[in-house]
Design an enzyme around this catalytic site. Structure first.
Site, mmCIF file in Angstrom:
data_model
loop_
_atom_site.group_PDB
_atom_site.id
_atom_site.type_symbol
_atom_site.label_atom_id
_atom_site.label_comp_id
_atom_site.label_asym_id
_atom_site.label_seq_id
_atom_site.Cartn_x
_atom_site.Cartn_y
_atom_site.Cartn_z
ATOM 1 N N GLU A 170 60.159 21.659 152.441
ATOM 2 C CA GLU A 170 61.382 21.811 153.240
ATOM 3 C C GLU A 170 62.510 22.541 152.524
ATOM 4 O O GLU A 170 63.663 22.473 152.931
ATOM 5 C CB GLU A 170 61.877 20.453 153.742
ATOM 6 C CG GLU A 170 61.390 20.068 155.112
ATOM 7 C CD GLU A 170 59.905 19.716 155.159
ATOM 8 O OE1 GLU A 170 59.356 19.723 156.263
ATOM 9 O OE2 GLU A 170 59.287 19.427 154.124
ATOM 10 N N TYR A 172 63.652 22.006 149.424
ATOM 11 C CA TYR A 172 64.389 21.223 148.434
ATOM 12 C C TYR A 172 63.990 21.668 147.016
ATOM 13 O O TYR A 172 63.266 22.643 146.844
ATOM 14 C CB TYR A 172 64.145 19.733 148.662
ATOM 15 C CG TYR A 172 64.772 19.208 149.934
ATOM 16 C CD1 TYR A 172 66.156 19.267 150.128
ATOM 17 C CD2 TYR A 172 63.998 18.683 150.966
ATOM 18 C CE1 TYR A 172 66.740 18.802 151.299
ATOM 19 C CE2 TYR A 172 64.576 18.216 152.137
ATOM 20 C CZ TYR A 172 65.947 18.277 152.305
ATOM 21 O OH TYR A 172 66.528 17.821 153.458
ATOM 22 N N ARG A 181 61.583 33.532 146.244
ATOM 23 C CA ARG A 181 62.849 33.798 146.928
ATOM 24 C C ARG A 181 64.008 33.127 146.207
ATOM 25 O O ARG A 181 65.125 33.665 146.178
ATOM 26 C CB ARG A 181 62.745 33.276 148.370
ATOM 27 C CG ARG A 181 64.021 33.379 149.190
ATOM 28 C CD ARG A 181 63.805 32.735 150.567
ATOM 29 N NE ARG A 181 64.991 32.745 151.387
ATOM 30 C CZ ARG A 181 65.375 33.725 152.172
ATOM 31 N NH1 ARG A 181 64.653 34.835 152.227
ATOM 32 N NH2 ARG A 181 66.471 33.639 152.901
ATOM 33 N N ARG A 220 54.249 15.827 148.915
ATOM 34 C CA ARG A 220 54.601 16.555 150.138
ATOM 35 C C ARG A 220 54.877 17.998 149.752
ATOM 36 O O ARG A 220 55.883 18.310 149.111
ATOM 37 C CB ARG A 220 55.809 15.922 150.817
ATOM 38 C CG ARG A 220 56.221 16.648 152.094
ATOM 39 C CD ARG A 220 57.087 15.776 152.953
ATOM 40 N NE ARG A 220 57.726 16.514 154.036
ATOM 41 C CZ ARG A 220 58.380 15.939 155.033
ATOM 42 N NH1 ARG A 220 58.488 14.617 155.083
ATOM 43 N NH2 ARG A 220 58.936 16.669 155.970
ATOM 44 N N HIS A 258 64.885 24.324 155.760
ATOM 45 C CA HIS A 258 66.020 24.056 156.643
ATOM 46 C C HIS A 258 66.752 25.336 157.037
ATOM 47 O O HIS A 258 67.379 25.393 158.101
ATOM 48 C CB HIS A 258 67.000 23.085 155.973
ATOM 49 C CG HIS A 258 66.474 21.693 155.884
ATOM 50 N ND1 HIS A 258 65.972 21.015 156.975
ATOM 51 C CD2 HIS A 258 66.347 20.846 154.832
ATOM 52 C CE1 HIS A 258 65.576 19.803 156.602
ATOM 53 N NE2 HIS A 258 65.779 19.689 155.316
ATOM 54 N N ALA A 314 56.773 10.914 162.595
ATOM 55 C CA ALA A 314 58.052 10.344 162.167
ATOM 56 C C ALA A 314 58.893 9.936 163.375
ATOM 57 O O ALA A 314 58.999 8.751 163.715
ATOM 58 C CB ALA A 314 58.802 11.342 161.291
ATOM 59 N N GLN A 343 68.687 15.024 169.644
ATOM 60 C CA GLN A 343 70.100 14.759 169.904
ATOM 61 C C GLN A 343 70.646 13.524 169.181
ATOM 62 O O GLN A 343 71.802 13.517 168.761
ATOM 63 C CB GLN A 343 70.333 14.637 171.411
ATOM 64 C CG GLN A 343 70.166 15.948 172.144
ATOM 65 C CD GLN A 343 70.437 15.815 173.634
ATOM 66 O OE1 GLN A 343 71.325 15.089 174.053
ATOM 67 N NE2 GLN A 343 69.664 16.513 174.434
ATOM 68 N N CYS A 357 67.938 7.169 168.774
ATOM 69 C CA CYS A 357 66.996 7.940 169.576
ATOM 70 C C CYS A 357 67.503 8.018 171.003
ATOM 71 O O CYS A 357 67.918 6.996 171.564
ATOM 72 C CB CYS A 357 65.615 7.281 169.548
ATOM 73 S SG CYS A 357 64.386 8.117 170.589
ATOM 74 N N TRP A 544 70.883 26.710 168.120
ATOM 75 C CA TRP A 544 70.619 28.040 167.579
ATOM 76 C C TRP A 544 69.281 28.589 168.082
ATOM 77 O O TRP A 544 69.158 29.778 168.402
ATOM 78 C CB TRP A 544 70.648 28.023 166.048
ATOM 79 C CG TRP A 544 69.557 27.209 165.417
ATOM 80 C CD1 TRP A 544 69.610 25.882 165.097
ATOM 81 C CD2 TRP A 544 68.247 27.650 165.044
ATOM 82 N NE1 TRP A 544 68.422 25.472 164.555
ATOM 83 C CE2 TRP A 544 67.568 26.540 164.504
ATOM 84 C CE3 TRP A 544 67.583 28.877 165.113
ATOM 85 C CZ2 TRP A 544 66.258 26.609 164.034
ATOM 86 C CZ3 TRP A 544 66.270 28.957 164.649
ATOM 87 C CH2 TRP A 544 65.627 27.833 164.117
#
Length: 647
Positions: A170, A172, A181, A220, A258, A314, A343, A357, A544
């Protein structure tokens, strides 16, 4: 349904998992807050037990102060957090569950202003989603970090976690070392592939030495970064082989950074849409592999388990803590399926709020919204079968109250019946299915095609009347308004649409109508609003992607204007900045300019007859449609009857 794979045990060193489902790591926004400590522990405990996931993984727990991802993070370096972790593992184990700690470091995704220490990274390269440039780690810094990971592993084992997961995906810190990169170093920690993988491997070795040979370590890793100039598919396979060689017990395959501009977890992404990297890695290693991303259905999980060893689900456990128990009991229709709306989960997390949730507002409130039969049963009448009314009926019935639901239209579902016509919102079908099943199971009497008058309501001798009568489209005062079509007519298929379309209103509804029209082959769409931004009101983590998709399909947008007149040929506007009038040609003009509360006058006097009245959802507050608030309010009046007014 005969489950061949889902409930098959799997062994990870000394740890036996009773099924092949992991509840993947989620940051809950409750961590590190004394006020939320009981909520955090109750959340995980309710999802533990014989019919819970084989293994739960916590949200990221920082291995060092600069590694926190922001507010509300637990840290292995804080003594009081270790006390909370011990309470957590004890509670999960008492419920016969199993829980792993995620060893976490945010790297350049950390917030120095929140953490009080500068953020760090392999190289001083700013993330496009952050303002600050991280400090480059020195050799001594890196060696200290390796010891921090080792110490975190030792402490995780000491406070009772059953395993650890090393967070290496992800985008991190570990992922930042792996990617060309973000890793521009010229020493042994950067440059060629072997050097870029060195930090990940040394972290794994340090943790293994700290926890011993009998303790499971999950790694992970990123199966696909989805950012330019990053790790190649070939390098990803080679990394997996290296992790296997250095005693990782199982690989959990994450997708996307992200900062990626490719949506990965919103409802517009197909179920299991990014499973291919996990399948490729599985072909290349001998240790177990976990697939993830948009797996929200036990039937899909079963299918994937013929090719993978475990699946990570998840957010589906946010939506339904008893998902696996219902699957095992052949009650699939009773599952409250995650619709990937983001949301109340991801949007809350990014706003620094506690996660919940949309379809299950009890998530995160388990410690105070306990499910037990009410001491005194009530007769409850709910007017309106949209999501607010359905949840009010369901929650009250679940607590043992007698409930009658009235819906003026031919089917329950309200605005969700329109929303699920939009291609990217087909998951809303699942929510309607869930409510229909639950209301039937709980014995709610449903009356459709009927709007009761006040006398009919009084005949029930109700203790509580819930007004969930929803909204009606707002009709702006514009000359020639009769030439425009309200959005419900379009979504219900009753309005004819030409090739050139103007939509008055560019909030969430206007964007939804645009997606609906694009699916019908209409691309010449102009969204208008008097002032403000396109998509205003949409959630941060989905907006987005939705707007990007609209723009790629040719949808345009204008703002800072006033509407002068609608004609059969188009719309006359005035530019607010220049004062110049223009005529915009259109075959069809659609109204999506908001809503107004719909409260029939005949119900306003009920409170004078000694009956408790609760007004919820759109009937209480119109504006942009807000299913999250509507469902929450429907549940709140049941679980917190002392707050009938629903503030």
């Amino acid at each position: 349904m005969k489950w061949e794979k889902l409930f098959e045990p799997i062994q990870l060193r000394r740890l036996t998992l009773p099924n092949r489902v992991m509840m993947g790591s989620m940051h809950l926004g409750m961590e590190g807050s004394k006020d939320q400590e009981d909520a955090l522990i109750s959340f995980y405990t309710e999802r533990s037990g014989d019919n819970g996931p084989g293994l739960i993984v916590t949200g990221g727990i920082s291995v060092s102060p600069e590694g926190d991802g922001g507010h509300h993070f637990l840290g292995f370096y804080r003594e009081d957090d270790l006390r909370v972790m011990k309470r957590l593992t004890d509670s999960v184990h008492e419920a016969n569950g199993r829980i792993a700690a995620q060893l976490f470091h945010a790297g350049r995704y950390a917030y120095s202003q929140m953490n009080g220490v500068p953020s760090v990274a392999p190289s001083p390269i700013k993330s496009p989603i952050h303002r600050e440039v991280p400090e480059e780690l020195t050799e001594i810094d890196i060696l200290n970090l390796l010891e921090s990971y080792a110490e975190a592993g030792r402490k995780a084992k000491a406070v009772g976690f059953d395993a650890v997961e090393i967070m290496g995906s992800e985008g991190y810190l570990i992922n930042q070392f792996l990617s060309p990169r973000t890793n521009k170093r010229s020493d042994k920690w950067g440059g060629n592939f072997d050097n870029r993988t060195r930090f990940a491997i040394e972290v794994l070795k340090s943790v293994r030495n700290a926890v011993g040979d009998d303790y499971p370590i999950i790694f992970r890793m990123s199966g696909l970064d989805l950012v330019p100039d990053s790790s190649t598919p070939e390098e990803t396979i080679q990394l997996a082989k290296k992790l296997e060689e250095h005693e990782a017990d199982i690989l959990n395959i994450g997708i996307g950074w992200h900062e990626s501009t490719v949506p990965t977890i919103s409802m517009m992404v197909p179920r299991a849409g990014f499973i291919e990297p996990a399948l490729k890695i599985k072909e290349s290693v001998n240790i177990p592999v976990i697939g993830s991303n948009r797996i929200n259905d036990p039937l899909l999980a079963e299918e994937l388990l013929y090719k993978l060893d475990m699946v990570s689900m998840a957010r589906p456990f946010l939506a339904d803590a008893n998902l696996l128990a219902k699957a095992k009991g052949q009650a699939l229709d009773q599952i409250n399926t995650c619709i990937a709306c983001n949301q109340a989960c991801l949007d809350h997390a990014f706003e620094g709020k506690a996660v919940s949730c949309l379809v299950n507002p009890r998530a995160g409130r388990e410690h105070k919204w306990t499910i037990k039969k009410a001491d005194k049963t009530k007769t409850v009448v709910v007017i309106g079968g949209g999501v607010a009314g359905m949840e009010a009926a369901r929650s009250h019935a679940e607590l043992g109250h007698t409930v009658t639901l009235y819906e003026a239209n031919e089917a329950i579902g309200g605005q969700f019946n329109l929303a699920r016509k939009i291609p990217i919102k087909k998951e809303f079908d699942e929510t309607i299915r869930y409510y229909k099943t639950e209301l039937n199971r709980l014995g709610v009497q449903i009356n459709v095609n009927h709007k009761p008058n006040a006398d009919e309501l009084l005949a029930h001798s109700p203790d509580l009347v819930v007004l969930a009568t929803g909204v009606v489209p707002r009709l702006p005062v514009i000359p020639g308004i009769k030439h425009a079509i309200p959005y419900p007519e379009i979504l219900s298929g009753n309005g004819e649409v030409g090739k050139k379309v103007i939509i008055i209103g560019a909030g969430g509804i206007g964007c939804d109508v645009s997606h609906f029209l694009i699916e019908k082959g209409i691309h010449d769409i102009l969204l208008l609003r008097r002032n403000g931004k396109m998509g205003e009101g949409l959630g941060k983590t989905t907006k987005w992607a939705m707007l990007q998709d609209l723009k790629q399909n040719g949808v345009t947008f204008r703002t800072n204007l006033s509407y002068e007149e609608i004609t059969p040929e188009g719309l006359k506007i005035t530019n607010s900045e220049t004062g110049k009038q223009e005529f915009l040609e259109a075959d069809t003009i659609i109204l999506a300019a908001g809503q107004e509360s719909n409260i029939p006058e005949e119900y306003e006097d009920l409170s004078q007859k000694g009956i408790d009245i609760a007004v919820i959802g759109g009937a209480r507050l119109a504006g942009e449609l807000d299913a999250k608030r509507a469902i929450y309010e429907g549940a709140k009046i049941a679980f917190e009857p002392e707050t009938i007014s629903v503030q």
